[in-house]
Design a protein around this motif. Structure first.
Motif, PDB file in Angstrom:
ATOM      1  N   TYR A  24       0.835  -1.205   0.000  1.00  0.00           N
ATOM      2  CA  TYR A  24       0.000   0.000   0.000  1.00  0.00           C
ATOM      3  C   TYR A  24       0.864   1.247   0.000  1.00  0.00           C
ATOM      4  O   TYR A  24       0.644   2.170  -0.793  1.00  0.00           O
ATOM      5  CB  TYR A  24      -0.926   0.005   1.215  1.00  0.00           C
ATOM      6  CG  TYR A  24      -1.548   1.358   1.478  1.00  0.00           C
ATOM      7  CD1 TYR A  24      -2.528   1.868   0.633  1.00  0.00           C
ATOM      8  CD2 TYR A  24      -1.134   2.145   2.558  1.00  0.00           C
ATOM      9  CE1 TYR A  24      -3.088   3.121   0.847  1.00  0.00           C
ATOM     10  CE2 TYR A  24      -1.684   3.392   2.783  1.00  0.00           C
ATOM     11  CZ  TYR A  24      -2.659   3.875   1.924  1.00  0.00           C
ATOM     12  OH  TYR A  24      -3.197   5.123   2.134  1.00  0.00           O
ATOM     13  N   HIS A  25       1.871   1.304   0.870  1.00  0.00           N
ATOM     14  CA  HIS A  25       2.696   2.507   0.993  1.00  0.00           C
ATOM     15  C   HIS A  25       3.446   2.816  -0.295  1.00  0.00           C
ATOM     16  O   HIS A  25       3.573   3.975  -0.683  1.00  0.00           O
ATOM     17  CB  HIS A  25       3.701   2.351   2.143  1.00  0.00           C
ATOM     18  CG  HIS A  25       3.060   2.456   3.494  1.00  0.00           C
ATOM     19  ND1 HIS A  25       2.407   3.584   3.928  1.00  0.00           N
ATOM     20  CD2 HIS A  25       2.938   1.566   4.508  1.00  0.00           C
ATOM     21  CE1 HIS A  25       1.933   3.399   5.144  1.00  0.00           C
ATOM     22  NE2 HIS A  25       2.244   2.176   5.524  1.00  0.00           N
ATOM     23  N   PHE A  26       3.922   1.803  -0.985  1.00  0.00           N
ATOM     24  CA  PHE A  26       4.748   2.042  -2.168  1.00  0.00           C
ATOM     25  C   PHE A  26       3.950   2.142  -3.466  1.00  0.00           C
ATOM     26  O   PHE A  26       4.467   2.629  -4.466  1.00  0.00           O
ATOM     27  CB  PHE A  26       5.809   0.948  -2.295  1.00  0.00           C
ATOM     28  CG  PHE A  26       6.888   1.037  -1.263  1.00  0.00           C
ATOM     29  CD1 PHE A  26       7.786   2.098  -1.263  1.00  0.00           C
ATOM     30  CD2 PHE A  26       6.993   0.075  -0.265  1.00  0.00           C
ATOM     31  CE1 PHE A  26       8.779   2.189  -0.295  1.00  0.00           C
ATOM     32  CE2 PHE A  26       7.985   0.168   0.707  1.00  0.00           C
ATOM     33  CZ  PHE A  26       8.877   1.222   0.685  1.00  0.00           C
ATOM     34  N   ASN A  27       2.696   1.696  -3.451  1.00  0.00           N
ATOM     35  CA  ASN A  27       1.939   1.659  -4.693  1.00  0.00           C
ATOM     36  C   ASN A  27       0.691   2.527  -4.717  1.00  0.00           C
ATOM     37  O   ASN A  27       0.270   2.963  -5.792  1.00  0.00           O
ATOM     38  CB  ASN A  27       1.525   0.224  -5.018  1.00  0.00           C
ATOM     39  CG  ASN A  27       2.702  -0.654  -5.334  1.00  0.00           C
ATOM     40  OD1 ASN A  27       3.222  -0.623  -6.449  1.00  0.00           O
ATOM     41  ND2 ASN A  27       3.147  -1.431  -4.360  1.00  0.00           N
ATOM     42  N   GLN A  33       2.823   8.765  -3.632  1.00  0.00           N
ATOM     43  CA  GLN A  33       2.644   9.127  -5.040  1.00  0.00           C
ATOM     44  C   GLN A  33       3.115  10.561  -5.290  1.00  0.00           C
ATOM     45  O   GLN A  33       3.732  10.861  -6.315  1.00  0.00           O
ATOM     46  CB  GLN A  33       1.177   8.975  -5.445  1.00  0.00           C
ATOM     47  CG  GLN A  33       0.718   7.533  -5.533  1.00  0.00           C
ATOM     48  CD  GLN A  33      -0.654   7.403  -6.160  1.00  0.00           C
ATOM     49  OE1 GLN A  33      -0.842   7.742  -7.321  1.00  0.00           O
ATOM     50  NE2 GLN A  33      -1.616   6.915  -5.376  1.00  0.00           N
ATOM     51  N   ILE A  34       2.843  11.457  -4.345  1.00  0.00           N
ATOM     52  CA  ILE A  34       3.328  12.832  -4.451  1.00  0.00           C
ATOM     53  C   ILE A  34       4.862  12.849  -4.424  1.00  0.00           C
ATOM     54  O   ILE A  34       5.512  13.500  -5.246  1.00  0.00           O
ATOM     55  CB  ILE A  34       2.781  13.702  -3.303  1.00  0.00           C
ATOM     56  CG1 ILE A  34       1.286  13.968  -3.501  1.00  0.00           C
ATOM     57  CG2 ILE A  34       3.530  15.035  -3.216  1.00  0.00           C
ATOM     58  CD1 ILE A  34       0.653  14.727  -2.359  1.00  0.00           C
ATOM     59  N   TYR A  35       5.418  12.122  -3.467  1.00  0.00           N
ATOM     60  CA  TYR A  35       6.873  12.112  -3.308  1.00  0.00           C
ATOM     61  C   TYR A  35       7.565  11.613  -4.569  1.00  0.00           C
ATOM     62  O   TYR A  35       8.503  12.250  -5.075  1.00  0.00           O
ATOM     63  CB  TYR A  35       7.249  11.245  -2.105  1.00  0.00           C
ATOM     64  CG  TYR A  35       8.741  11.122  -1.897  1.00  0.00           C
ATOM     65  CD1 TYR A  35       9.485  12.190  -1.390  1.00  0.00           C
ATOM     66  CD2 TYR A  35       9.400   9.939  -2.223  1.00  0.00           C
ATOM     67  CE1 TYR A  35      10.856  12.079  -1.218  1.00  0.00           C
ATOM     68  CE2 TYR A  35      10.768   9.823  -2.044  1.00  0.00           C
ATOM     69  CZ  TYR A  35      11.496  10.896  -1.543  1.00  0.00           C
ATOM     70  OH  TYR A  35      12.847  10.789  -1.374  1.00  0.00           O
ATOM     71  N   THR A 266      -1.104  23.850  -6.218  1.00  0.00           N
ATOM     72  CA  THR A 266      -0.264  23.063  -5.317  1.00  0.00           C
ATOM     73  C   THR A 266      -0.112  21.657  -5.873  1.00  0.00           C
ATOM     74  O   THR A 266      -1.050  20.855  -5.844  1.00  0.00           O
ATOM     75  CB  THR A 266      -0.873  23.008  -3.901  1.00  0.00           C
ATOM     76  OG1 THR A 266      -1.029  24.344  -3.408  1.00  0.00           O
ATOM     77  CG2 THR A 266       0.019  22.230  -2.955  1.00  0.00           C
ATOM     78  N   PHE A 267       1.067  21.367  -6.393  1.00  0.00           N
ATOM     79  CA  PHE A 267       1.330  20.051  -6.959  1.00  0.00           C
ATOM     80  C   PHE A 267       1.864  19.080  -5.911  1.00  0.00           C
ATOM     81  O   PHE A 267       1.866  17.871  -6.138  1.00  0.00           O
ATOM     82  CB  PHE A 267       2.339  20.168  -8.104  1.00  0.00           C
ATOM     83  CG  PHE A 267       1.834  20.985  -9.262  1.00  0.00           C
ATOM     84  CD1 PHE A 267       0.954  20.440 -10.181  1.00  0.00           C
ATOM     85  CD2 PHE A 267       2.228  22.310  -9.423  1.00  0.00           C
ATOM     86  CE1 PHE A 267       0.476  21.196 -11.250  1.00  0.00           C
ATOM     87  CE2 PHE A 267       1.768  23.075 -10.491  1.00  0.00           C
ATOM     88  CZ  PHE A 267       0.884  22.513 -11.406  1.00  0.00           C
ATOM     89  N   TYR A 268       2.328  19.607  -4.785  1.00  0.00           N
ATOM     90  CA  TYR A 268       2.920  18.766  -3.746  1.00  0.00           C
ATOM     91  C   TYR A 268       2.291  19.145  -2.407  1.00  0.00           C
ATOM     92  O   TYR A 268       2.909  19.785  -1.557  1.00  0.00           O
ATOM     93  CB  TYR A 268       4.442  18.937  -3.722  1.00  0.00           C
ATOM     94  CG  TYR A 268       5.060  18.680  -5.073  1.00  0.00           C
ATOM     95  CD1 TYR A 268       5.257  17.377  -5.514  1.00  0.00           C
ATOM     96  CD2 TYR A 268       5.411  19.730  -5.915  1.00  0.00           C
ATOM     97  CE1 TYR A 268       5.797  17.123  -6.772  1.00  0.00           C
ATOM     98  CE2 TYR A 268       5.957  19.484  -7.175  1.00  0.00           C
ATOM     99  CZ  TYR A 268       6.142  18.182  -7.594  1.00  0.00           C
ATOM    100  OH  TYR A 268       6.669  17.942  -8.835  1.00  0.00           O
ATOM    101  N   MET A 281      -8.136   7.345  -0.075  1.00  0.00           N
ATOM    102  CA  MET A 281      -9.128   7.810  -1.047  1.00  0.00           C
ATOM    103  C   MET A 281      -8.479   8.647  -2.151  1.00  0.00           C
ATOM    104  O   MET A 281      -8.768   8.470  -3.340  1.00  0.00           O
ATOM    105  CB  MET A 281     -10.215   8.612  -0.322  1.00  0.00           C
ATOM    106  CG  MET A 281     -11.050   7.760   0.627  1.00  0.00           C
ATOM    107  SD  MET A 281     -12.093   8.742   1.736  1.00  0.00           S
ATOM    108  CE  MET A 281     -13.322   9.345   0.588  1.00  0.00           C
ATOM    109  N   LEU A 282      -7.576   9.552  -1.765  1.00  0.00           N
ATOM    110  CA  LEU A 282      -6.893  10.385  -2.757  1.00  0.00           C
ATOM    111  C   LEU A 282      -5.964   9.542  -3.639  1.00  0.00           C
ATOM    112  O   LEU A 282      -5.863   9.766  -4.853  1.00  0.00           O
ATOM    113  CB  LEU A 282      -6.100  11.489  -2.061  1.00  0.00           C
ATOM    114  CG  LEU A 282      -6.932  12.590  -1.388  1.00  0.00           C
ATOM    115  CD1 LEU A 282      -6.046  13.477  -0.519  1.00  0.00           C
ATOM    116  CD2 LEU A 282      -7.669  13.435  -2.420  1.00  0.00           C
TER     117      LEU A 282
END
Length: 298
Positions: A24-27, A33-35, A266-268, A281-282
């Protein structure tokens, strides 16, 4: 009834372990996803992360923007705009920083961020201190375009936007994915104490239905606010410009009667402020509606 409760308990246990999993954290997680997207070279994001460039681009695309009184590359050159039209009300903000760092919302000599009186000499001193403390955490976008930081590290002095009754307008944050608004956040009661910013927010669906569970860790208010008068106009403007960019973005606006003013692109965004369910959800929205990057005229 017993099996129904058992199913709910098992489901909640599954969700808990899923949100703690590496997959979940990596995908899927929104923050990651932002990072990872911050390492993708992207001239459009780099250019529009500059708040003045964003104003010019937004105005070309139908948004209203606050009047600019001054652009200054050097802190020592910032001055108080004096004219009958602004009534000694103005905003000073860096073109590059985030989280309201270096922002002064001045109304009749009072900084509304702190509710304290302050003069231009003290503002300059504080801005020097703020700039000296800037680290890479302010620049998640460092790698956006040829390892450059934001387009400019200068300052904007601009019009202070006020409601008809003289109060500060609330800001509305639109989480938009390739031309589709999925969430709208009303932010209010913003304040700064000892350099720590506090605020309340309520998250809504595109249809202005409040989300009943916490979407941010602190300050979430599940309540109903009246739908802004020009919300439909704001949604159209936001979706049109998002579709044009082809990039996921949080677009912040101020809605004052029939006018929709751009705050920033704001892209990040600060996903670390979100709850786990919010970032799930995002993250799902971004996976289902991926970017379709386009080269656009700025």
């Amino acid at each position: 009834m017993y099996y129904y409760l058992l199913f709910i308990i098992v489901f909640l246990i599954f969700v808990y372990y899923f949100l703690e999993s590496d997959w979940y954290h990596f995908n899927l997680e929104y923050w990651n996803q932002i990072y990872y997207s911050s390492f993708e070279e992207d001239y459009i994001k780099w250019y529009l992360s500059d708040k003045y460039n964003a104003k010019v681009f937004a105005q070309k695309n139908g948004f209203d923007v606050p009047k600019t009184f001054q652009l200054s590359e050097n802190i020592k050159d910032i001055y108080i705009p004096k004219s009958k039209s602004n009534n000694n009300n103005y905003v000073i903000k860096p073109r590059d920083l985030c989280n309201s760092h270096g922002v002064y919302i001045m109304k009749e000599g009072i900084n509304l961020m702190t509710n304290k009186k302050i003069g231009i000499k003290e503002i300059r001193k504080e801005l020097v201190k703020c700039r000296a403390q800037v680290s890479k955490k302010f620049y998640l976008a460092n790698n956006m375009y040829k390892d450059k930081r934001i387009y400019s590290s200068g300052y904007i002095v601009e019009e202070l936007l006020l409601n008809k009754d003289g109060s500060l307008p609330c800001d509305y944050k639109f989480y938009v994915f390739n031309g589709k608004v999925k969430f709208i956040v009303k932010t209010f009661n913003r304040n700064v104490e000892n350099e720590d910013q506090t605020f309340n927010s309520t998250w809504y669906t595109r249809s202005w239905i409040p989300i009943p569970f916490k979407m941010i860790k602190n300050g979430y208010k599940f309540t109903y606010h009246n739908k802004p008068y020009s919300l439909d106009k704001a949604i159209k403007l936001v979706e049109d410009v998002s579709r044009k960019m082809g990039r996921h973005c949080r677009i912040d606006v101020y809605i004052i009667e029939d006018k929709v003013y751009l705050g920033e692109f704001t892209f990040y965004g600060g996903a670390f402020l979100h709850t786990k369910i919010c970032n799930l959800m995002l993250g799902l929205c971004w996976k289902i509606i991926p970017d379709k990057k386009k080269n656009i005229e700025l």
